[in-house]
Design a protein around this motif. Sequence first.
Motif: not given
Lengths: 468, 243
Positions: A39-40, A42-44, A46, A49, A150, A154
């Motif tokens: 998750s991190e 992919k900068n998702e 919260q 996550t 993904d 975003k």
Amino acid sequence: MNEEALEAVGDYRYGFHDPENATIRFDKGLSEQVVRDISELKNEPQWMTDIRIKAYRHFEERAMPDWGNCNLLDSINFENVTYFLRSSNKTEKNWDDVPDDIKNTFNRLGIPEAEQKWLGGVTAQYESEAVYHSIREDLEEQGVIFLDMDTGLKTHPELVKKFFGTVVPHSDNKFSALNTAVWSGGSFIYVPKGVSVEMPVQAYFRINAKNMGQFERTLIIADEGSTIHYVEGCTAPSYSTDSLHSAVVELIAMEGAKIRYSTVQNWSNNVYNLVTKRAVAHKNATVEWVDGNIGSKLTMKYPSVLLKGEGAHAEVISVAYAGEGQHQDAGAKVHHLAPNTTSNILSKSISKNGGRSSYRGMLQVMPKATGCRSKVVCDALILDDSSRSDTYPTMEIGNATADLEHEASVSKVSSDQLFYLMSRGLPEEEAMGLIVNGFFEPFTRELPMEYAVELNKLLELEMEGSIG
Amino acid sequence: MLRVENLHVSVEGTSIIKGLNLKIHRGEIHVIMGRNGAGKSTLANVVMGHPAYEITDGSIFFEGRPLEEMAVFERARAGMFLSFQYPAVIPGVQVGTFLKKSVASVRDDPPKGRVFRKELNAAMAQLEMDKSFLSRYVNDGFSGGEKKRLEMLQMLLLKPTLALLDETDSGLDIDALRIVAKGINQIAPEAGCLIITHYQRLLDHVKPHFVHAMIDGAIVKTGGPELALELEERGYDWLDAAA
Ligand SMILES: Nc1ncnc2c1ncn2[C@@H]1O[C@H](COP(=O)(O)OP(=O)(O)OP(=O)(O)O)[C@@H](O)[C@H]1O
Ligand SMILES: [Mg+2]
């Protein structure tokens, strides 16, 4: 391709593999940290996550299914799976920018060629993520969103948040929990009201690395009165160790919309294919699953439709081919939740060389869903005495107004059919191939022509060297 | 071109053909008549190589080669053709696809593309078959007469040198009978023909050189076209003594 790889290919034409050039590769094994890392990376947001973590905890607690092929399920070693592997840093819009090895693989699979000829858009996923993605401009102009998942998260977080996990909750089953925890890639599609996408869009999933786990997540939303045809294909190298493919697919057909989802699953025989596919059909909507399972070691997959709005219709046409060392446990589930909903289920399976195919079906009609119609037909063809076919149909009928038909047959190829074709100059294997193609024809004719031709060739190859 | 010598055949342990002899030369039309169950279809099937039948004694030669060494598809490729009494249904396989495959396997110089289409269209026109047959599944839902026409279509396209026609005339209306006869006459000069029939009426259109009466797995009497007339008139009882 090295010699070892060549040898492994055997009859399976897609069994070749590329060198493993990962830019990011997680160590094998699964933990909460692995989930957080994905998750991190992919900068998702919260909330995603959080969903992942919740799903992971559920996966840990959830027991394996106690039905299906329990022996094979229990032999899955979740610690020996690579849960994330990035092979290219970017999803390209131009094939020339895709790394050479990967591009060559997709060339060999005929994807760029098909794209030019008859597709409205293509996503090519390699290991965990899409390496190529493109959609025809005219579709984009009409407001059609077709992205890898993904990128979808975003760029359209509000849409994803609204629908993600609403059709297949993480707690649905052990593998939907696993997918929700570690998902990566897949397709995100939104078709605006009234838009008809005439050319199919395609996703192709390729596993290349050994012991890979591929967990794509697909969400398709067809808004009111729109139509879309989505096609997916998949292959993998033949390795002596196992890989795991566990996808979740959610379809939402709004009022009057039509979604057709066609699959030709042709994993190599070392892939566990444990997939949850489910659709919701609102008022007067139509959902069609056209589902072909040719490859894999074990497939457990039962495309389902919740007929939620009055007048909605479900169509599930599936075929399964189980050869040596394969178990295809497939079927369909349709839930009639609203009045005057209709469904058609056609399932065909072939077992050969000790292969095993099972049809597992569920037909449910809720008490308040009056005036429903459903037809279920299951045909199994067994090509030799060492092969096996079973059916496990379940029906829960909640009211007396339902109009139901159920037919099931198990047959063998008759010596008179074979003799007839042989007397017309066909060697036995070719004759068998023709009969088998004919048996699957109700499925094949629903596929885009190019896929149909490919499938027929595949089946003919499967019949080679098998008789004597 | 076909030589059957002292043939004995059994199915699942029951003996059906019991010492049958037959010789067919190129350009000859032979007719076999006999009661239901006499073994006529068995003979045709055995010659073509059906795996259910066991040859317990005797032998069959095609153009000098013993048939036992030839697989069924090789017999077809060598020029043998069987028009089935009960053609098999092949669900899901379109007639067009099947014909193309079959012609490509059997003929030495298979016509391709447009040439094949043209030949196919001509043959279908001759048999007065609608083009829509091409997209139907092989014999699936065909009427009795339609099945027989499809058998004839295959014969015209495969151009056999030995044609075994098992009750191709049964179930045909009068027009169809005439059409089928025309097809047979077309290939007959260059081929050997073995026509199995119960009725003299086909023989108004196709002139046989020999007519054989088969009783209980053997040919008991051979004559010219007049024998067919006689059999139709008198039945088979008078021949039982000869069996
Ligand atoms: N595959 C089979 N299994 C069992 N019995 C068979 C088989 N084929 C033929 N027979 C038997 O052999 C005998 C001869 O059958 P055949 O079909 O050759 O007769 P026929 O002369 O062609 O008769 P008809 O005029 O009715 O077509 C019959 O008694 C039939 O039941
Ligand atoms: Mg007969």
